[in-house]
Design a protein around this motif. Sequence first.
Motif, mmCIF file in Angstrom:
data_model
loop_
_atom_site.group_PDB
_atom_site.id
_atom_site.type_symbol
_atom_site.label_atom_id
_atom_site.label_comp_id
_atom_site.label_asym_id
_atom_site.label_seq_id
_atom_site.Cartn_x
_atom_site.Cartn_y
_atom_site.Cartn_z
ATOM 1 N N ASN A 4 3.552 -0.331 -4.424
ATOM 2 C CA ASN A 4 3.694 -0.926 -3.101
ATOM 3 C C ASN A 4 4.500 -0.068 -2.136
ATOM 4 O OD1 ASN A 4 2.130 -3.141 -3.664
ATOM 5 N ND2 ASN A 4 3.853 -4.448 -4.222
ATOM 6 N N LYS A 7 2.800 1.258 0.980
ATOM 7 C CA LYS A 7 2.531 0.470 2.182
ATOM 8 C C LYS A 7 3.787 -0.201 2.742
ATOM 9 C CE LYS A 7 1.112 -3.866 -0.063
ATOM 10 N NZ LYS A 7 0.056 -4.897 -0.135
ATOM 11 N N GLU A 8 4.950 0.065 2.125
ATOM 12 C CA GLU A 8 6.173 -0.589 2.571
ATOM 13 C C GLU A 8 7.217 0.378 3.124
ATOM 14 O OE1 GLU A 8 7.427 -2.766 -0.855
ATOM 15 O OE2 GLU A 8 5.869 -4.311 -0.650
ATOM 16 N N GLY A 81 -4.903 0.351 -4.236
ATOM 17 C CA GLY A 81 -4.511 -0.383 -3.043
ATOM 18 C C GLY A 81 -5.101 -1.776 -2.991
ATOM 19 N N LEU A 300 -1.994 8.202 0.498
ATOM 20 C CA LEU A 300 -1.392 7.185 1.367
ATOM 21 C C LEU A 300 -2.445 6.546 2.255
ATOM 22 C CD1 LEU A 300 1.863 9.047 2.515
ATOM 23 C CD2 LEU A 300 1.612 7.344 0.696
ATOM 24 N N TYR A 303 -4.756 4.379 -0.061
ATOM 25 C CA TYR A 303 -4.085 3.169 -0.539
ATOM 26 C C TYR A 303 -3.940 2.150 0.590
ATOM 27 C CZ TYR A 303 -0.701 0.248 -3.026
ATOM 28 O OH TYR A 303 -0.068 -0.804 -3.641
ATOM 29 N N ASN A 304 -3.480 2.600 1.753
ATOM 30 C CA ASN A 304 -3.288 1.674 2.875
ATOM 31 C C ASN A 304 -4.610 1.161 3.425
ATOM 32 O OD1 ASN A 304 -0.283 1.395 3.843
ATOM 33 N ND2 ASN A 304 -0.510 3.498 3.121
ATOM 34 N N ALA A 307 -5.567 -1.517 1.111
ATOM 35 C CA ALA A 307 -4.708 -2.691 1.311
ATOM 36 C C ALA A 307 -4.911 -3.333 2.678
ATOM 37 C CB ALA A 307 -3.247 -2.289 1.139
ATOM 38 N N GLU A 309 -4.101 -2.012 5.612
ATOM 39 C CA GLU A 309 -3.016 -1.656 6.538
ATOM 40 C C GLU A 309 -3.489 -0.546 7.490
ATOM 41 O OE1 GLU A 309 -0.065 -3.010 6.753
ATOM 42 O OE2 GLU A 309 -0.144 -4.326 4.992
ATOM 43 N N TYR A 310 -4.382 -0.915 8.421
ATOM 44 C CA TYR A 310 -5.032 0.090 9.264
ATOM 45 C C TYR A 310 -4.074 0.763 10.244
ATOM 46 C CZ TYR A 310 -9.089 -2.326 7.388
ATOM 47 O OH TYR A 310 -9.994 -2.897 6.544
ATOM 48 N N ARG A 312 -0.985 1.475 9.777
ATOM 49 C CA ARG A 312 -0.238 2.493 9.039
ATOM 50 C C ARG A 312 -1.083 3.744 8.819
ATOM 51 N NH1 ARG A 312 4.512 1.531 6.361
ATOM 52 N NH2 ARG A 312 3.955 2.858 4.590
ATOM 53 N N VAL A 313 -2.375 3.562 8.640
ATOM 54 C CA VAL A 313 -3.271 4.723 8.492
ATOM 55 C C VAL A 313 -3.149 5.635 9.705
ATOM 56 C CG1 VAL A 313 -5.687 5.456 8.411
ATOM 57 C CG2 VAL A 313 -4.914 3.573 6.956
#
Length: 448
Positions: A4, A7-8, A81, A300, A303-304, A307, A309-310, A312-313
């Motif tokens: 995790n 993404k954290e 992810g 990264l 994985y994001n 998950a 987490e666009y 963050r991409v």
Amino acid sequence: MNQNFMKEKKILPLVLSMSLPMVISMAVNSLYNIVDSYFVAKVSENAMTALALIYPIQNLITAIAVGFGIGINAVIAYYLGSNEQEKSNRATTQGLCLSVVHGILMTVFSIIGMPFFLKMFTPDAEVTSLALQYSNIAFSFSIIISLGISFEKIFQAVGKMKISMLSMICGFAANIILDPLLIFGIGPFPEMGIEGAALATGIGQTLSLAVYLVAYLLKTIPVKFQLKYASPDRVILGKMYAVGIPASLNMALPSLLISALNGILAVYSGAYVLVLGVYYKLQTFIYLSANGIVQGIRPLVGYNFGAGEYQRVHKIYSTALRLSIVIMVIGTGLSWAIPEQLFSLFTTNGETIQKGVTALHIISLGFVASSVSVTSSGALEGLGKGFPSLLISLARYVVIIIPAAFILSKILGVSGVWWAFPFSEIVTAIFSYYIYRKNTPRTQQMKA
């Protein structure tokens, strides 16, 4: 094992923690060829020319191994992810099995095909003989190379960048120690000449693989090779090859470019072929450092994306781009500050060094612009979008630069070939950013 953190953790510290070990690793990896070239240059200039002619095929072998490894990396990172452990294990198992198959095929075809390849570029019997002496040994390690790179990408997919760094450093240390011993026959070692350089590199690559095997056996990663997952899974293989084939082509395209440019330059003088070969040894160090950042962000991004987490991409991409620009600025500065010293590592011929200085000054003008292409292509691979990434590489290595080099050489002479580099980098940078923006996730999901 908990992944995790991908993404954290805050973006800049995360990118740096993942990328810096890979920057070091890729810089060390690039020294394989540079160290070989440095010691081989002490043998003769013909030996250096032989290495320059072999380089496209060496690059092709590495391209196939790394490209498929990137496919394994992207699929494992995505499934981790999205919390699909069994599919991650299947991707690991089937990826390693196929890397062995690829290695066997590359060994056979490269050794058989090398004499025919060399006839296309040189009539010199001594250069051909030296090239075959080196390549027959170096290419026999293709299985080791393929398997080692697959393990590298698997460890990177789960964030174990320091193990990749350790593996590469161990391999390089063995290579740099063995090179002079085997080339010049120091102490109890036989004097093998150019063959010694090839063997030293192969032993270093074998040691790198051994480090990965030990780390795997110590159970340091959350994905596993298990025979029950070895039967082909059409969906997983499709995903790996959908990224791996374009990624392999991305890396193989420089071989096509070098061969095409060698054909143009040979009309003027064989010295320019040597200059181009030396330049690619030098630029490998710069670009592999930037590619270290890309290797760090690829898992990264995957994985994001898995998950969901666009945002963050996008932040990961922009952070990596800024870091790549810094590296390229440093590379440009070195190309202008100490070009004679850089080229003199590979030849003592004053005329060849001056030709190289001129080439490096011109080509380096495109380094900063190239950071956009390098980062965009790598990020797209992390997203599992192999074809858009391939479009960027086609533009950079074929569609723009080869015609530009041919046309500009007719107008400006041999310097036109060098000016084709910055021209193509600037044009491709614009195209790359457009392709990246068009293909990055908003709300779409990758279907399982």
